[in-house]
Motif scaffolding. Structure first.
Motif, PDB file in Angstrom:
ATOM      1  N   MET A   1      27.447  35.512  79.978  1.00 19.36           N
ATOM      2  CA  MET A   1      27.037  34.115  79.806  1.00 19.36           C
ATOM      3  C   MET A   1      28.158  33.224  79.289  1.00 19.36           C
ATOM      4  SD  MET A   1      23.094  34.119  78.437  1.00 19.36           S
ATOM      5  CE  MET A   1      23.486  34.950  76.903  1.00 19.36           C
ATOM      6  N   SER A   2      28.948  33.741  78.344  1.00 16.69           N
ATOM      7  CA  SER A   2      29.939  32.894  77.682  1.00 16.69           C
ATOM      8  C   SER A   2      31.278  32.844  78.402  1.00 16.69           C
ATOM      9  CB  SER A   2      30.171  33.409  76.253  1.00 16.69           C
ATOM     10  OG  SER A   2      30.686  34.731  76.278  1.00 16.69           O
ATOM     11  N   GLY A   3      31.438  33.639  79.450  1.00 15.92           N
ATOM     12  CA  GLY A   3      32.717  33.718  80.155  1.00 15.92           C
ATOM     13  C   GLY A   3      32.852  35.081  80.799  1.00 15.92           C
ATOM     14  N   ASP A   4      33.994  35.741  80.630  1.00 18.28           N
ATOM     15  CA  ASP A   4      34.189  37.086  81.168  1.00 18.28           C
ATOM     16  C   ASP A   4      34.572  38.050  80.052  1.00 18.28           C
ATOM     17  OD1 ASP A   4      33.624  36.209  83.672  1.00 18.28           O
ATOM     18  OD2 ASP A   4      35.682  36.283  84.424  1.00 18.28           O
TER      19      ASP A   4
ATOM     20  N   ILE B   1      30.721  45.586  71.449  1.00 20.51           N
ATOM     21  CA  ILE B   1      31.888  44.749  71.759  1.00 20.51           C
ATOM     22  C   ILE B   1      31.623  43.808  72.930  1.00 20.51           C
ATOM     23  CG2 ILE B   1      34.343  44.749  72.331  1.00 20.51           C
ATOM     24  CD1 ILE B   1      34.565  47.498  71.038  1.00 20.51           C
ATOM     25  N   LEU B   2      31.068  44.331  74.035  1.00 16.82           N
ATOM     26  CA  LEU B   2      30.735  43.459  75.163  1.00 16.82           C
ATOM     27  C   LEU B   2      29.796  42.331  74.733  1.00 16.82           C
ATOM     28  CD1 LEU B   2      29.825  44.529  78.757  1.00 16.82           C
ATOM     29  CD2 LEU B   2      28.273  43.044  77.522  1.00 16.82           C
ATOM     30  N   THR B   3      28.921  42.611  73.772  1.00 24.20           N
ATOM     31  CA  THR B   3      27.954  41.615  73.307  1.00 24.20           C
ATOM     32  C   THR B   3      28.545  40.617  72.320  1.00 24.20           C
ATOM     33  OG1 THR B   3      27.262  43.098  71.531  1.00 24.20           O
ATOM     34  CG2 THR B   3      26.051  43.239  73.603  1.00 24.20           C
ATOM     35  N   ALA B   4      29.798  40.832  71.881  1.00 28.30           N
ATOM     36  CA  ALA B   4      30.422  39.964  70.870  1.00 28.30           C
ATOM     37  C   ALA B   4      31.256  38.875  71.553  1.00 28.30           C
ATOM     38  CB  ALA B   4      31.297  40.797  69.943  1.00 28.30           C
ATOM     39  N   PRO B   5      31.328  37.697  70.954  1.00 21.07           N
ATOM     40  CA  PRO B   5      32.025  36.574  71.592  1.00 21.07           C
ATOM     41  C   PRO B   5      33.511  36.827  71.838  1.00 21.07           C
ATOM     42  CG  PRO B   5      30.640  35.796  69.789  1.00 21.07           C
ATOM     43  CD  PRO B   5      30.680  37.294  69.692  1.00 21.07           C
ATOM     44  N   THR B   6      33.976  36.499  73.036  1.00 24.66           N
ATOM     45  CA  THR B   6      35.379  36.389  73.468  1.00 24.66           C
ATOM     46  C   THR B   6      36.144  37.703  73.485  1.00 24.66           C
ATOM     47  OG1 THR B   6      36.485  35.927  71.321  1.00 24.66           O
ATOM     48  CG2 THR B   6      35.406  34.064  72.449  1.00 24.66           C
ATOM     49  N   THR B   7      35.493  38.839  73.442  1.00 24.05           N
ATOM     50  CA  THR B   7      36.205  40.102  73.257  1.00 24.05           C
ATOM     51  C   THR B   7      36.783  40.693  74.541  1.00 24.05           C
ATOM     52  OG1 THR B   7      34.094  41.270  73.423  1.00 24.05           O
ATOM     53  CG2 THR B   7      34.922  40.785  71.209  1.00 24.05           C
TER      54      THR B   7
ATOM     55  N   LYS C   1      37.505  41.249  64.273  1.00 28.65           N
ATOM     56  CA  LYS C   1      37.069  42.113  63.167  1.00 28.65           C
ATOM     57  C   LYS C   1      35.556  42.351  63.238  1.00 28.65           C
ATOM     58  CE  LYS C   1      37.766  44.253  59.155  1.00 28.65           C
ATOM     59  NZ  LYS C   1      38.310  43.494  58.003  1.00 28.65           N
ATOM     60  N   ILE C   2      34.803  41.316  63.571  1.00 29.04           N
ATOM     61  CA  ILE C   2      33.351  41.464  63.682  1.00 29.04           C
ATOM     62  C   ILE C   2      33.007  42.489  64.763  1.00 29.04           C
ATOM     63  CG2 ILE C   2      31.236  40.295  64.419  1.00 29.04           C
ATOM     64  CD1 ILE C   2      32.350  37.759  63.035  1.00 29.04           C
ATOM     65  N   ALA C   3      33.614  42.369  65.931  1.00 35.99           N
ATOM     66  CA  ALA C   3      33.325  43.291  67.027  1.00 35.99           C
ATOM     67  C   ALA C   3      33.757  44.718  66.683  1.00 35.99           C
ATOM     68  CB  ALA C   3      34.029  42.818  68.297  1.00 35.99           C
ATOM     69  N   ALA C   4      34.917  44.857  66.072  1.00 37.99           N
ATOM     70  CA  ALA C   4      35.404  46.182  65.682  1.00 37.99           C
ATOM     71  C   ALA C   4      34.469  46.833  64.666  1.00 37.99           C
ATOM     72  CB  ALA C   4      36.812  46.071  65.108  1.00 37.99           C
ATOM     73  N   THR C   5      33.954  46.028  63.763  1.00 39.06           N
ATOM     74  CA  THR C   5      33.039  46.537  62.744  1.00 39.06           C
ATOM     75  C   THR C   5      31.726  46.991  63.360  1.00 39.06           C
ATOM     76  OG1 THR C   5      34.017  45.078  61.078  1.00 39.06           O
ATOM     77  CG2 THR C   5      31.836  45.970  60.604  1.00 39.06           C
ATOM     78  N   GLU C   6      31.197  46.196  64.291  1.00 40.81           N
ATOM     79  CA  GLU C   6      29.947  46.562  64.951  1.00 40.81           C
ATOM     80  C   GLU C   6      30.091  47.867  65.736  1.00 40.81           C
ATOM     81  OE1 GLU C   6      26.909  45.286  64.862  1.00 40.81           O
ATOM     82  OE2 GLU C   6      27.487  43.695  63.462  1.00 40.81           O
ATOM     83  N   ALA C   7      31.204  48.011  66.431  1.00 41.74           N
ATOM     84  CA  ALA C   7      31.391  49.180  67.291  1.00 41.74           C
ATOM     85  C   ALA C   7      31.592  50.468  66.503  1.00 41.74           C
ATOM     86  CB  ALA C   7      32.583  48.952  68.215  1.00 41.74           C
ATOM     87  N   THR C   8      31.987  50.351  65.247  1.00 43.45           N
ATOM     88  CA  THR C   8      32.260  51.551  64.446  1.00 43.45           C
ATOM     89  C   THR C   8      31.182  51.809  63.397  1.00 43.45           C
ATOM     90  OG1 THR C   8      33.674  50.216  62.969  1.00 43.45           O
ATOM     91  CG2 THR C   8      34.749  51.407  64.767  1.00 43.45           C
TER      92      THR C   8
ATOM     93  N   LEU D   1      41.877  49.202  71.437  1.00 44.51           N
ATOM     94  CA  LEU D   1      42.193  47.899  70.841  1.00 44.51           C
ATOM     95  C   LEU D   1      41.126  46.893  71.241  1.00 44.51           C
ATOM     96  CD1 LEU D   1      44.029  45.783  69.452  1.00 44.51           C
ATOM     97  CD2 LEU D   1      45.268  45.611  71.629  1.00 44.51           C
ATOM     98  N   VAL D   2      40.551  46.241  70.248  1.00 46.93           N
ATOM     99  CA  VAL D   2      39.559  45.185  70.463  1.00 46.93           C
ATOM    100  C   VAL D   2      40.226  43.852  70.141  1.00 46.93           C
ATOM    101  CG1 VAL D   2      37.288  44.302  69.855  1.00 46.93           C
ATOM    102  CG2 VAL D   2      37.755  46.761  69.694  1.00 46.93           C
ATOM    103  N   THR D   3      40.361  42.983  71.130  1.00 43.44           N
ATOM    104  CA  THR D   3      40.935  41.650  70.894  1.00 43.44           C
ATOM    105  C   THR D   3      39.863  40.586  71.045  1.00 43.44           C
ATOM    106  OG1 THR D   3      41.577  41.204  73.193  1.00 43.44           O
ATOM    107  CG2 THR D   3      43.149  42.442  71.823  1.00 43.44           C
ATOM    108  N   ALA D   4      40.157  39.412  70.495  1.00 41.55           N
ATOM    109  CA  ALA D   4      39.236  38.281  70.611  1.00 41.55           C
ATOM    110  C   ALA D   4      40.016  36.989  70.383  1.00 41.55           C
ATOM    111  CB  ALA D   4      38.089  38.408  69.613  1.00 41.55           C
ATOM    112  N   ALA D   5      39.324  35.872  70.504  1.00 41.82           N
ATOM    113  CA  ALA D   5      39.982  34.573  70.364  1.00 41.82           C
ATOM    114  C   ALA D   5      40.534  34.353  68.961  1.00 41.82           C
ATOM    115  CB  ALA D   5      39.000  33.456  70.720  1.00 41.82           C
TER     116      ALA D   5
END
Length: 297
Positions: free
Chosen positions: A145-148, A96-102, A34-41, A24-28
């Motif tokens: 950089m953006s948080g954790d 995913i690690l490189t995507a915002p807020t994930t 959806k962007i992170a899930a798309t990149e990872a797949t 499961l990929v979550t974000a803010a």
């Protein structure tokens, strides 16, 4: 057998064993997830040429996720445990690690075993990483950089099923494509499966090996090519068919693939212009699973 006047050929789809993960990929926001899930797949259509078969499974609303945020479950499949471990580490680390807020959590029910992907990835924190607990799960917090970035320590894997399929034969390319898109929409409501090809639709079905070139592992399925129906001996394209698309389905188990196949075929048969539904097999030489179309209904 017919459904809505569409012939369902008495044949079977031949599927094979594969190692499967579901995370499961979550974000803010839903969009960021959806962007992170798309990149990872990405680049995950077929293990014929890709390092994994991958895709988005389903949307998870905030109230159903461990961290109370929207997300998407994704599935990543590889023929071996070692290969899947590598793909999870790289796709999560780069996509995913490189995507915002994930954040990433295990989403596989009844795994055969677990891989310490999150534990390995935590070292990106260069000594500043921390261990947390979220909803009873051990999670690594990696400062970026953006948080954790948060990732569950262990991700489950199991023996799944890949290569479930069916062919949609239409009176035109347009009718076959509309039916394929309707099938993919219906399959998207089935949990535990993905349709890994672009938009879920396979335009270039293949066969194992080659008739002419010995260096190829796979080549065009000439007997299912509409432009060759008057040239190829033994063509499987009826005279009134001018468009064919394939739907390929990977799942966490055989029952999930069967359910998705049934839902997809039912949806495709509602589209005007569809003449026939068939499936791809190699006489039982490719895989251990035979998903017989007539037994689905």
């Amino acid at each position: 057998m017919e459904i809505n006047g569409v012939e369902i050929e008495d044949t079977f789809a031949e599927a094979f064993d594969i190692k499967v993960s579901r995370v499961l990929v979550t974000a803010a926001t839903k969009k960021l997830a959806k962007i992170a899930a798309t990149e990872a797949t990405g680049y995950g259509t077929s293990v014929i040429g890709c390092s994994a078969e991958a895709g988005i499974d389903s949307y998870i609303p905030p109230g159903e996720s461990p961290d109370g945020r929207p997300g998407y479950t994704i599935m990543i499949c590889n023929p071996t445990k070692k290969g899947l471990d590598h793909e999870l580490l790289e796709r999560i680390g780069m996509g995913i690690l490189t995507a915002p807020t994930t954040a990433v959590f295990d989403a596989l029910e009844d795994p055969d075993e677990k891989l310490n992907v999150g534990f390995k990835l935590k070292f990106f924190g260069d000594g500043y990483e921390k261990d947390l607990e979220i909803a009873g799960r051990k999670v690594h917090s990696i400062p970026i950089m953006s948080g954790d970035f948060l990732i569950e320590s262990d991700l489950g894997i199991k023996d799944g099923v890949a290569g479930g399929n069916f062919f949609i034969l239409g009176d035109s390319q347009g009718s076959a494509l509309l039916a394929a898109q309707a099938a993919v929409d219906a399959i998207s409501a089935v949990e535990g499966v993905i349709t890994p090809f672009p938009g879920g639709v396979v335009a270039s079905g293949s066969k194992v090996g080659s008739n002419k070139y010995k260096f190829l592992d796979a080549s065009t399925n000439e007997k299912m090519c509409v432009t060759l129906k008057d040239e190829v001996e033994g063509s499987q394209i009826p005279a009134d068919v001018n468009g064919v698309y394939e739907i390929v389905i990977d799942g966490v188990d055989e029952e999930a693939v069967k359910e998705a196949t049934r839902a997809g075929i039912e949806a495709a048969c509602k589209v005007p212009g569809v003449k026939k539904i068939s499936a791809g097999n190699y006489g039982g030489k490719l895989g251990a699973y035979q998903i017989k179309l007539h037994e689905l209904f």
